[in-house]
Design a protein around this motif. Structure first.
Motif, PDB file in Angstrom:
ATOM      1  N   SER A 247       0.835  -1.203   0.000  1.00  0.00           N
ATOM      2  CA  SER A 247       0.000   0.000   0.000  1.00  0.00           C
ATOM      3  C   SER A 247       0.864   1.245   0.000  1.00  0.00           C
ATOM      4  O   SER A 247       1.965   1.239   0.531  1.00  0.00           O
TER       5      SER A 247
ATOM      6  N   MET B 265     -10.262   0.125   0.969  1.00  0.00           N
ATOM      7  CA  MET B 265     -11.182   0.338  -0.157  1.00  0.00           C
ATOM      8  C   MET B 265     -12.026  -0.914  -0.365  1.00  0.00           C
ATOM      9  O   MET B 265     -11.650  -1.995   0.061  1.00  0.00           O
TER      10      MET B 265
ATOM     11  N   ALA C  82      -7.874  -2.831  -1.776  1.00  0.00           N
ATOM     12  CA  ALA C  82      -6.666  -2.011  -1.684  1.00  0.00           C
ATOM     13  C   ALA C  82      -6.763  -1.116  -0.445  1.00  0.00           C
ATOM     14  O   ALA C  82      -7.854  -0.920   0.096  1.00  0.00           O
ATOM     15  N   SER C  83      -5.652  -0.598   0.005  1.00  0.00           N
ATOM     16  CA  SER C  83      -5.715   0.323   1.128  1.00  0.00           C
ATOM     17  C   SER C  83      -4.644   1.398   1.012  1.00  0.00           C
ATOM     18  O   SER C  83      -3.687   1.265   0.246  1.00  0.00           O
ATOM     19  N   ILE C  84      -4.860   2.473   1.740  1.00  0.00           N
ATOM     20  CA  ILE C  84      -3.915   3.592   1.748  1.00  0.00           C
ATOM     21  C   ILE C  84      -3.547   3.883   3.196  1.00  0.00           C
ATOM     22  O   ILE C  84      -4.420   3.937   4.057  1.00  0.00           O
TER      23      ILE C  84
ATOM     24  N   GLU D 198      -9.203   9.398  -2.942  1.00  0.00           N
ATOM     25  CA  GLU D 198      -8.652   8.063  -2.681  1.00  0.00           C
ATOM     26  C   GLU D 198      -8.333   7.334  -3.995  1.00  0.00           C
ATOM     27  O   GLU D 198      -7.286   6.688  -4.112  1.00  0.00           O
ATOM     28  N   ASP D 199      -9.230   7.478  -4.957  1.00  0.00           N
ATOM     29  CA  ASP D 199      -8.984   6.856  -6.271  1.00  0.00           C
ATOM     30  C   ASP D 199      -7.725   7.428  -6.914  1.00  0.00           C
ATOM     31  O   ASP D 199      -6.916   6.701  -7.489  1.00  0.00           O
TER      32      ASP D 199
ATOM     33  N   LEU E 287      -4.711   5.966  -5.280  1.00  0.00           N
ATOM     34  CA  LEU E 287      -4.470   4.578  -5.696  1.00  0.00           C
ATOM     35  C   LEU E 287      -3.909   4.519  -7.114  1.00  0.00           C
ATOM     36  O   LEU E 287      -3.026   3.711  -7.405  1.00  0.00           O
TER      37      LEU E 287
ATOM     38  N   ALA F 259      -0.366   5.475  -6.949  1.00  0.00           N
ATOM     39  CA  ALA F 259       0.385   4.361  -6.367  1.00  0.00           C
ATOM     40  C   ALA F 259       0.617   3.264  -7.404  1.00  0.00           C
ATOM     41  O   ALA F 259       1.697   2.684  -7.482  1.00  0.00           O
ATOM     42  N   GLU F 260      -0.420   3.022  -8.196  1.00  0.00           N
ATOM     43  CA  GLU F 260      -0.329   1.991  -9.222  1.00  0.00           C
ATOM     44  C   GLU F 260       0.786   2.328 -10.217  1.00  0.00           C
ATOM     45  O   GLU F 260       1.580   1.482 -10.598  1.00  0.00           O
TER      46      GLU F 260
END
Ligand code: GTP
Ligand code: MG
Length: 360
Positions: free
Chosen positions: A69, A113, A117-119, A224-225, A228, A231-232
């Motif tokens: 994450s 999420m 997934a998580s943050i 949040e999206d 992510l 991050a991806e």
């Protein structure tokens, strides 16, 4: 430094073999031959004695590496809504976990999420803490959320946060906050940011901008999206097995439990019972708790945890190093304390002539 011999270490530190041998004997270690590999702890101790700054690098070759994450820090100008935004995000994390029980003490929390997934959010805004961590090489943050109030626009600390993120080579996701306000002008914020050299996505760059309202809890899912997605793109991975490489995010003294440190593991696994050196402090991990205060046996990458069992209070940004015995932990901690004190005195010494010049 792992597995280095006395000969190699001496060469790397620019010292004679005799000096290195002398230091090793002084710290109470035995060496049979200058061609025997030294443990990484002894090598660090010697390097510190000589005055060489060391930074432990871990090789991930052949290790079990998995996606992890992102760890996110929120920054921005005073009153632009950093705390409100974190509170709003924390509530979504509370909602996701349904029950309460999530401690407000930990300087970090995880938002889960639907997708699984998580943050991980670091709840330690404040540029000073960020800079201090960076100065000590603590690359804890993967992404910076730059909060800019839509009514106020780009301000001095917005720029400061931008330059901190740039210097640390950490990508930014912009959260234009307070979009509920009648005088909100997100367009103006975009233009200002672009003028300041931020390369926004809608202008062909790679910095995402999300409009939010922390008070009305609007746009949080979009933020949040965006995180992510960022991050991806970064394809964040971490070694799972092997000794933990971790950092302190926050530390406090509890009357009953002693020094407590909130830590984030960057690689490897931190296991209860291990001997550790944390900055200049040391101890043995008596317990590890997750953010729900549940006692767990071990901590994996990107997981904020609270550790108990240190002898002294560490500082935000301190690294956590696992060593093989209490003796090693104590020795390394003493070595580091001496080195930090020496550095402090050297710094004072360097500053002194300037003050006397001023007096004249
Ligand atoms: P410092 O920690 O002092 O730097 O401030 P901060 O960035 O943490 O801002 P904080 O969250 O304390 O918010 C400052 C003020 O702005 C508070 O009065 C909030 O209620 C208000 N505020 C924050 N977010 C919003 C928002 O989305 N809309 C509106 N209308 N007000 C907001
Ligand atoms: Mg605040």
């Amino acid at each position: 430094f792992e597995g280095m011999t006395v000969v190699e270490l001496a060469k790397r530190c620019g010292e004679s073999i005799a000096t290195v041998q002398h230091i090793i004997v002084n710290v109470g270690e035995k060496i049979d031959s200058e061609f025997d590999p030294l443990s990484i702890d002894i090598a660090e101790l010697v390097a510190m004695e000589i005055g060489v700054n060391v930074c432990r690098l871990h090789s991930d070759d052949g290790a079990h590496v998995l996606g992890r994450s992102p760890v996110v820090t929120v920054m921005g100008h005073v009153d632009h809504g950093k705390t409100s935004l974190l509170d709003a995000l924390r509530q979504t994390s509370l909602a996701a976990k349904e029950a309460g029980g999530i401690t407000q003490h930990l300087g970090a929390f995880v938002v889960g999420m639907q997708s699984g997934a998580s943050i991980t959010f670091l709840d330690t805004p404040g540029h000073a803490a960020f800079s201090a961590m960076r100065a000590r090489g603590a690359a804890v943050t993967d992404i910076v959320v730059l909060v800019v109030a839509a009514d106020d626009g780009v301000m001095p600390q917005t720029l400061e946060a931008m330059s901190h993120a740039k210097a640390a080579n950490v990508p930014i996701v912009v959260a234009v906050n307070k979009c509920d306000k009648p005088d909100a002008n997100p367009e103006r914020v975009r233009v200002q940011l672009a003028t300041e050299g931020l390369s926004l996505e809608e202008m062909g760059g790679d910095v995402q901008v999300v409009e939010v309202s922390a008070v009305n809890k609007v746009g949080l899912d979009k933020l949040e999206d965006a995180l992510l997605l960022q991050a991806e793109l970064m394809d964040l991975k971490a070694r799972i097995d092997g000794p933990a490489q971790a950092y302190v995010v926050e530390a406090r003294l509890d009357k009953g439990r002693g020094p407590l440190a909130t830590a984030i593991v960057k690689a490897g696994t931190l296991v209860c019972g291990q001997h550790v050196v944390v900055g200049a402090e040391w101890g043995r991990i008596r317990s590890i708790r997750d953010m729900a205060r549940k006692v767990i046996a071990q901590a994996r990458p990107a997981m904020p945890v609270e550790i108990e069992g240190l002898k002294g209070l560490p500082m935000a940004g301190d690294d956590i190093v696992v060593v093989e015995s209490e003796e090693r932990a104590r020795m390394l901690s003493e070595g580091r304390k001496k080195k930090f004190e020496k550095d402090r005195l050297t710094k004072l010494e360097e500053e002194r002539p300037k003050t006397s010049e001023l007096e004249e």
